[in-house]
Structure formats: C-alpha cells, structure tokens
Design a protein around this motif. Structure first.
Motif: not given
Length: 277
Positions: A187-206
């Motif tokens: 999911a983080l790799t996808a965010l970095k590559s521009g496949q999404g505008d935001a990544l969502t999950t629990d704040n501690g993980i983020l």
C-alpha cells in the motif's frame, strides 16, 4: 523372510489403528484448552504483523520480528506462564490471522486488530491494549487535509484487504475510489508511485510509516475509534481471562508504559501522554 513380512504387516496394522484412534479421540487443536496446553509446553504462540513499523516489523539483520506488540506479547507471556515462559511468533496478515487462529496454528492474535461487533462473531477479544483511530497518510504538500477531501472527483484512497479501515472509508468518503492491497508495504509503495492520493489505516501504523518516510505526513486527525484487542478462539474463556489479568498487571506495574514509550515516545505527532496507562 515370511516372519519379517508378517511382522511388518502387524506393525502397519497397529500404526493404522493408532492413527484412527488418535483422529477419533483427540480434539482439533483449536478446540483444546489453550491455557492448559500453553502451561504444558511453557509456550504461547502469537500471531503478529511483520510489515508494520512500531507494532511488528521483520528486522532483516537477524530475521526477528520486533515492535510494540511483540514486546507486549512477551510481557504477557511471562505473566501467564512465569519468568521462564516462552513467546513464539508467527507472521500473520489482516487476511490470514483469523484462519490461522481457527486452525490452531496460533494461540492468540496481537496484530493491530480492532475490536468490532462483526469480528466478535468469529473470535473473542481481551480488553483493549492500545486505543488507535483511523487517519490518512499523504505526501507532503497534498491537497488532502482530511477524510472529507477524498470525496473530491477522481480521488483514490489506498487500503489493505481484511482491514476494517476499508469499510470505514465507504462511510466517511463514499465518493472516493478504493484500491485495496494485500499488505501495508504494498500500500505504501502504491502511494509513493502515485496510484492513490492517500493511504488509510490506524494512526499508530501511519505514524510508523511517516517516521520511516519523511516525505509523508499523517493529516486530519482521527475520524474513528479503533481499540486493539488480543483475539482468541471462542470458548477459550480461561485463556482470555488470564490475558486480561496479565494485561492489568503490566499496566499497574508500569511495564506497559515503558514499552509504549520505547516505541512511541519520540514519534512525531504521536501523543504519548494521552496514550499511556
């Protein structure tokens, strides 16, 4: 020669009978008393994440999973089994954790698992050991400042299969396009590559992701309450109660706060004072 053949035949028949008796008489691992088995083996087997910084992450230097949940599991194991009790760890994902528990491959799940009514139909939970809340991770300078911004046309939010954060986005940002990945690393790799505008999950993980990736920030505060609990198979009342007792003891002794501070005390944006017990 005939005697040898006859001996082999007898032994084979005995082995077959033993297998039948064992399969008929023994309960599946998932139905056995976990606390009793743990006391006999002096070991509790935990399902933990290995891709989630701060909570459970594989250290490639020594191939050991390390994090807040791993240390909490170790502390609880000592409380339940004594100072010589051993904690064994099995890597799980949001998709595999409940099946592995149901099959008896693990005794308990301590893997950023939110206590929800839907999950309580499948497993039993201990008291909460960490109170998280769902948030968003975005690239610095992003026009996304909160969950409502995801309702803008063409916005894509990234999530992980099996996580209840995916369902929550449908409630709070129904117009957003959702792309689900198998784990947080993808999911983080996808965010970095521009496949999404935001990544969502629990704040501690983020916060863990942001700490490791300075170009990304957690925004908008939390928009849900996500209390994490340890999941055990339904009917394992003794084991669940022993874990609740152990959790209360490490909170009272200050061991819980020492572990919390070790992993979250210096994380930018994380309110340690608010989270400690």
């Amino acid at each position: 020669m005939k005697k040898i053949i006859r001996y082999i035949g007898v032994m084979a028949a005995l082995c077959a009978a033993l297998i039948v008796l064992t399969s008929c008489g023994a309960k599946p691992l998932s139905e056995q008393n976990v606390l009793t088995n743990s006391e006999k083996s002096n070991t509790i087997t935990w399902g933990v994440k290995a891709d989630t910084k701060l909570f459970g992450l594989m250290d490639i230097k020594d191939n050991r999973i390390k994090g807040f949940e791993v240390d909490i599991a170790k502390a609880l194991t000592k409380q339940v089994l004594g100072s010589k009790g051993q904690a064994k760890f099995v890597q799980v994902t949001s998709q595999t954790r409940i099946p592995l528990l149901a099959n008896g491959n693990i005794d308990g799940i301590i893997a950023t698992m939110t206590i929800t009514p839907e999950r309580e139909k499948q497993v039993d939970f201990t008291n909460s050991y960490f109170d998280a809340g769902q948030a968003l991770l975005v690239k610095k300078g992003s026009p996304i400042h909160n969950v409502k911004d995801l309702n803008q046309k063409g916005k894509t939010v990234l999530g992980v299969v099996g996580s209840n954060s995916v369902e929550n986005i449908g409630k709070y940002a129904p117009k957003a396009r959702l792309l689900q990945l198998s784990d947080y690393a993808q999911a983080l790799t996808a965010l970095k590559s521009g496949q999404g505008d935001a990544l969502t999950t629990d704040n501690g993980i983020l916060y863990g992701m942001a700490a490791e990736n300075p170009g990304y920030v957690v925004v908008g505060g939390t928009f849900t309450e996500e209390p994490y609990g340890i999941a055990v198979n339904q009917g394992q009342t003794e084991f669940r109660q022993s874990l609740n007792t152990a959790l209360a003891k490490i909170e009272k002794s200050g061991e819980y706060n020492r572990i919390l501070k070790k992993w979250f005390g210096n994380v930018p944006g994380f309110n340690y004072e608010e989270a400690k017990r």
